[in-house]
Write a protein that holds these residues in place. Sequence first.
Motif, PDB file in Angstrom:
ATOM      1  N   ARG A   1      69.224  27.846  -3.067  1.00 46.00           N
ATOM      2  CA  ARG A   1      70.252  29.007  -3.115  1.00 46.00           C
ATOM      3  C   ARG A   1      69.659  30.260  -3.683  1.00 46.00           C
ATOM      4  O   ARG A   1      69.843  31.360  -2.978  1.00 46.00           O
ATOM      5  CB  ARG A   1      71.359  28.699  -4.097  1.00 46.00           C
ATOM      6  CG  ARG A   1      72.563  29.420  -4.064  1.00 46.00           C
ATOM      7  CD  ARG A   1      73.641  28.783  -4.736  1.00 46.00           C
ATOM      8  NE  ARG A   1      74.175  27.374  -4.359  1.00 46.00           N
ATOM      9  CZ  ARG A   1      74.678  26.428  -5.303  1.00 46.00           C
ATOM     10  NH1 ARG A   1      74.885  26.744  -6.493  1.00 46.00           N
ATOM     11  NH2 ARG A   1      74.876  25.417  -4.855  1.00 46.00           N
ATOM     12  N   THR A   2      68.515  30.105  -4.520  1.00 43.20           N
ATOM     13  CA  THR A   2      68.049  31.318  -5.045  1.00 43.20           C
ATOM     14  C   THR A   2      66.992  32.046  -3.901  1.00 43.20           C
ATOM     15  O   THR A   2      66.974  33.149  -3.555  1.00 43.20           O
ATOM     16  CB  THR A   2      66.791  30.812  -6.251  1.00 43.20           C
ATOM     17  OG1 THR A   2      67.680  30.373  -7.231  1.00 43.20           O
ATOM     18  CG2 THR A   2      66.145  32.089  -6.960  1.00 43.20           C
TER      19      THR A   2
ATOM     20  N   VAL B   1      69.443  24.775  -6.576  1.00 44.61           N
ATOM     21  CA  VAL B   1      69.072  26.148  -7.233  1.00 44.61           C
ATOM     22  C   VAL B   1      68.093  26.681  -6.661  1.00 44.61           C
ATOM     23  O   VAL B   1      68.130  27.764  -6.481  1.00 44.61           O
ATOM     24  CB  VAL B   1      68.878  25.630  -8.626  1.00 44.61           C
ATOM     25  CG1 VAL B   1      68.058  26.895  -9.589  1.00 44.61           C
ATOM     26  CG2 VAL B   1      70.042  25.484  -9.591  1.00 44.61           C
ATOM     27  N   LEU B   2      66.897  25.858  -6.185  1.00 43.55           N
ATOM     28  CA  LEU B   2      65.966  26.602  -5.435  1.00 43.55           C
ATOM     29  C   LEU B   2      66.367  27.341  -4.195  1.00 43.55           C
ATOM     30  O   LEU B   2      65.782  28.429  -3.755  1.00 43.55           O
ATOM     31  CB  LEU B   2      64.653  25.666  -5.210  1.00 43.55           C
ATOM     32  CG  LEU B   2      63.662  25.597  -6.296  1.00 43.55           C
ATOM     33  CD1 LEU B   2      62.604  24.384  -5.927  1.00 43.55           C
ATOM     34  CD2 LEU B   2      62.939  26.832  -6.500  1.00 43.55           C
TER      35      LEU B   2
END
Lengths: 200, 200
Positions: free
Chosen positions: A188-189, A185-186
């Motif tokens: 990709r963000t 998630v980190l």
Amino acid sequence: MGTTAARQPVPARRADAERNIAAILEAGTRLLSDDPGASVADIAKAAGVGRVTLYGHFPSREALVDAVLDHAVGMADAVLEDDTLDTAPAPEAMTRLLRSSWEILNRHRRLFLAADRVLPTERIREHHSRPLRRVERLISRGQDDGDFRTDLPLEWLVTTFFAIIHSAAQEREAGRLSPEEVEPVLTRTMLSLLTSAQAS
Amino acid sequence: MGTTAARQPVPARRADAERNIAAILEAGTRLLSDDPGASVADIAKAAGVGRVTLYGHFPSREALVDAVLDHAVGMADAVLEDDTLDTAPAPEAMTRLLRSSWEILNRHRRLFLAADRVLPTERIREHHSRPLRRVERLISRGQDDGDFRTDLPLEWLVTTFFAIIHSAAQEREAGRLSPEEVEPVLTRTMLSLLTSAQAS
């Protein structure tokens, strides 16, 4: 740390003080990383010093947490040392920096939460100025190489790195992100934030 | 705020208490939005109540700031009411929601900084649960409509909205973003986060 400013420092005395301070910071890092509510008394006990000695060096919980955070970030920054950050393609280097930053932050995320309870965000960010300079250097290089966007200020992009990774620590601690989710998630963000060629 | 739980409430007495609380919250919102370091004594004075009365309702600065934040966010949430949030194309509605959210947050950014000094981020976020539900509803609709990404958890995207807009308030207050920069920077950041079709 100059507790002997008014007297002539006696070397043995100063060595004692330095040893005590080191023990307090080590114990503080360990206990607060386990439980953000760890008490000053528990930290004194774990450090093998009396509460009066601890308060002599750190007159409040806030002062103690501030020093512990500074100590922990200093150690963390050394771990982030990685020559490939300056040579690998910027998106790849960013993925790597996010992974190693998250590993360290995750281990100490409760210490960060302890700090968040007593220190303003601005102060917490100041303590991170050294690791954030690594982030800034990498984003700046990515901009020069044409890998990262230039339509947002460099300093703002560094701020979003700080905000996003610390939000992840909070979400992880609150159980809103699972342990396995955080790293993808980190990555990709941050990468979509840094590489987006946005239309509007 | 049942300060008379042990006694039978006397209506006139309760009306007084409610008037005092309303005056304290109004004065607190006003003074802290101007100066995050405004003292409890100043707030009591501006509210026209004694310090003992104020402390009777709010036993600590933390309790007072907590209540003032809750009051201010409640008022702010009403301002965000906008039917087009549910009907306009999601990216357009997001731009509009960011603009109105920023307008309100900017006006009260020093109150937010006052809160940040004494309350954990998690608690500040709890106070924002109502406006954040609007954000969540809009992002969810954008995902359904195919306008916003679905490769990141909805709750995480809501968290990034909260983190990004509050970072902007801090950057603005620290002088690292100019007043004119904030809105375009916020819009570009959030829209690229929400709409990015990232390759990796």
